[in-house]
Design an enzyme around this catalytic site. Structure first.
Site, mmCIF file in Angstrom:
data_model
loop_
_atom_site.group_PDB
_atom_site.id
_atom_site.type_symbol
_atom_site.label_atom_id
_atom_site.label_comp_id
_atom_site.label_asym_id
_atom_site.label_seq_id
_atom_site.Cartn_x
_atom_site.Cartn_y
_atom_site.Cartn_z
ATOM 1 C CG HIS A 153 -0.479 -0.466 2.497
ATOM 2 N ND1 HIS A 153 0.724 -0.087 3.026
ATOM 3 C CD2 HIS A 153 -1.030 -1.316 3.396
ATOM 4 C CE1 HIS A 153 0.897 -0.683 4.196
ATOM 5 N NE2 HIS A 153 -0.146 -1.440 4.443
ATOM 6 C CG ASN A 188 -1.367 2.743 9.681
ATOM 7 O OD1 ASN A 188 -0.760 3.662 9.133
ATOM 8 N ND2 ASN A 188 -0.801 1.919 10.536
ATOM 9 C CG ASP A 240 -4.657 -2.876 3.769
ATOM 10 O OD1 ASP A 240 -4.784 -3.903 4.472
ATOM 11 O OD2 ASP A 240 -4.152 -1.823 4.202
ATOM 12 N N GLY A 251 -8.740 1.034 9.085
ATOM 13 C CA GLY A 251 -9.045 0.010 8.092
ATOM 14 C C GLY A 251 -10.309 0.322 7.323
HETATM 15 O O1 DOR Z 1 -5.645 0.252 8.157
HETATM 16 C C1 DOR Z 1 -5.095 -0.801 8.425
HETATM 17 N N1 DOR Z 1 -5.775 -1.858 8.888
HETATM 18 N N2 DOR Z 1 -3.771 -0.899 8.276
HETATM 19 C C2 DOR Z 1 -3.068 -1.958 8.728
HETATM 20 O O2 DOR Z 1 -1.891 -1.943 8.609
HETATM 21 C C3 DOR Z 1 -3.744 -3.084 9.365
HETATM 22 C C4 DOR Z 1 -5.152 -3.136 8.997
HETATM 23 C C5 DOR Z 1 -5.953 -3.996 9.921
HETATM 24 O O3 DOR Z 1 -5.524 -5.121 10.201
HETATM 25 O O4 DOR Z 1 -7.032 -3.563 10.328
#
Ligand code: DOR
Length: 437
Positions: free
Chosen positions: A236, A282, A309, A328
């Site tokens: 990402h 993230n 992601d 997320g």
């Molecule tokens: O936004 C995110 N969610 N970034 C991550 O690195 C992990 C992921 C998650 O597992 O929820």
């Protein structure tokens, strides 16, 4: 299983530079014949799926998602996650190891594989940890994990900040041929950060994560890839600086591949205004300038693939105040629709988009794990989509347990109509008809 003729679509198979009107016959789980739109297939007994006006392409392959099982079944399970993926046109997904327990040993990897075989509806390929418990300290037994069938290694959102550990992982990558998927985040710089560091974070009074938190680790790991001859896959990518670093590393012959997500390619930090936790992710959504750099990176192949992601969370978790809500976005079911926005705006070509969702990721994980092609004789993983159909994102329709998307209520143009995995129709929109011959 009765044979299935996919009749009269626009067949796009970028790995073979094929883009023409035609029909496709699936028999015994494989592509058995590809012909012109008016040609008659050899087999006489088949059902017919009418693909007029639709794109027919290899099944999408996602190198980066979170299925949450074991340990976080309230967010997603392998059953719900693979159903959501099929609705998004994916026939193969690679799942990150940040489960509980994490995928740092063969027992949990075997558990994921067995659960996917019993309850999943598409192919699930696990990614193993670099370190035990994603601790960034003691290395995991990467040989054991490779023997158990992981297709890559990553500590996901807990990246190996210890350079010696990353060096060791990349050395193992060199000997095993498996990539290290690298979430690049200098945790000292991002500590406490809630969103991109810039004007919007200042306005909202939220602590920011600077681009440098990503760029520093990208730069370090490109150096380590050069030192070891290992293969680093940058997860990402979000910053213009990282795109530049990867571009230069490729020119130098360093073994690097990279991915960008649909949300980082289409949305900016503006989405966080109003402290909207569904836009908290993230690495964070960045600026228009970064988005343009990512699109340039897609077009000159600095960025090889698009990966979702997909990171589902519960509604209760995302309802908390911004700094407490987890990061997320639930991405499987909106990926194609949002990416088609780039095609409709002329930012990338349709063929290039499909290439980065099919043939290129297939090349990264190895074709035995997901064909990425419609060549005769291949396993029949096929995605059929309408490039112009407009629809409104309604999270009540999501198969994913994660309703956390900043796109809720928005109109998207482009919709998956059917997904076929190993010859079996695993998703079909009600607008698609299949009739007996
Ligand atoms: O936004 C995110 N969610 N970034 C991550 O690195 C992990 C992921 C998650 O597992 O929820």
């Amino acid at each position: 299983m009765k044979s299935l003729l996919i009749q009269g679509g626009r067949i796009i198979d970028p790995g073979r530079k094929l883009d023409e009107a035609g029909s496709l016959l699936i028999a015994g789980g494989k592509i058995s014949w590809v012909g012109g739109a008016k040609d008659t297939p050899p087999d006489a007994d088949y059902d017919v799926l009418d693909a007029k006006g639709l794109i027919v392409c290899p099944g999408f392959i996602d190198l980066h998602c979170h299925l949450r099982q074991p340990g976080f079944e309230e967010k997603e399970t392998i059953a719900s996650g693979t159903t959501a993926a099929a609705r998004g046109g994916f026939t193969t997904v690679c799942c990150m190891p940040n489960t509980e327990p994490p995928l740092d040993n063969k027992t949990t990897v075997n558990y994921v594989k067995a659960t996917a075989a019993a309850e999943g509806i598409i192919r699930v390929l696990p990614i193993g940890c670099i370190s035990l418990g994603q601790s960034g300290e003691e290395p995991a037994d990467m040989g054991e994990l490779a023997a158990a069938g992981v297709v890559a290694f990553s500590d996901d959102g807990e990246p190996a900040l210890n350079s010696k550990l990353m060096r060791r992982a990349l050395e193992y990558s060199r000997s095993s041929g498996l990539p290290i998927i690298d979430h690049c985040e200098d945790k000292a710089l991002s500590e406490g950060g809630q969103m991109n560091e810039g004007v919007v974070s200042a306005e909202l009074g939220l602590r920011g994560i600077p681009n440098a938190a990503e760029d520093i680790i990208v730069a370090r790991d490109l150096e380590l890839a050069q030192l070891t001859g290992g293969w680093v896959h940058i997860a990402h990518v979000t910053t213009g600086g990282a795109v530049d670093l990867i571009r230069r590393a490729k020119e130098k012959g360093i073994r690097v591949t990279a991915e960008a997500t649909p949300h980082h390619l289409t949305l900016t930090e503006e989405r966080v205004k109003g402290r909207n936790t569904s836009a908290k992710v993230n690495p964070p959504l960045r600026t228009e300038r970064d988005v343009k750099a990512l699109i340039n990176g897609l077009n000159d192949n600095t960025i090889d693939v698009i990966a979702t992601d997909h990171a589902p969370h519960t509604e209760a978790e995302k309802r908390q105040q911004f700094d407490l809500a987890p990061s997320g976005i639930s991405g499987f079911e909106t990926a194609l629709g949002s990416l088609m926005g780039l095609v409709h705006r002329g930012d990338i070509s349709l063929v290039s988009l499909i290439n980065k969702l099919t043939a290129v990721p297939a090349g990264i994980i190895g074709k035995k794990y997901g064909p990425g092609t419609l060549a005769t004789g291949s396993l029949a993983d096929v995605t059929i989509f309408d490039p112009t159909l407009e629809w409104t994102v309604d999270t009540k329709d999501f198969a994913s347990k994660g309703k956390n998307t900043p796109l809720a209520g928005e109109r998207l143009k482009g919709r998956v109509m059917a997904t076929i995995y190993g010859g079996k129709v695993v998703y079909r929109d009600e607008g698609v008809t299949i009739e007996g011959s």
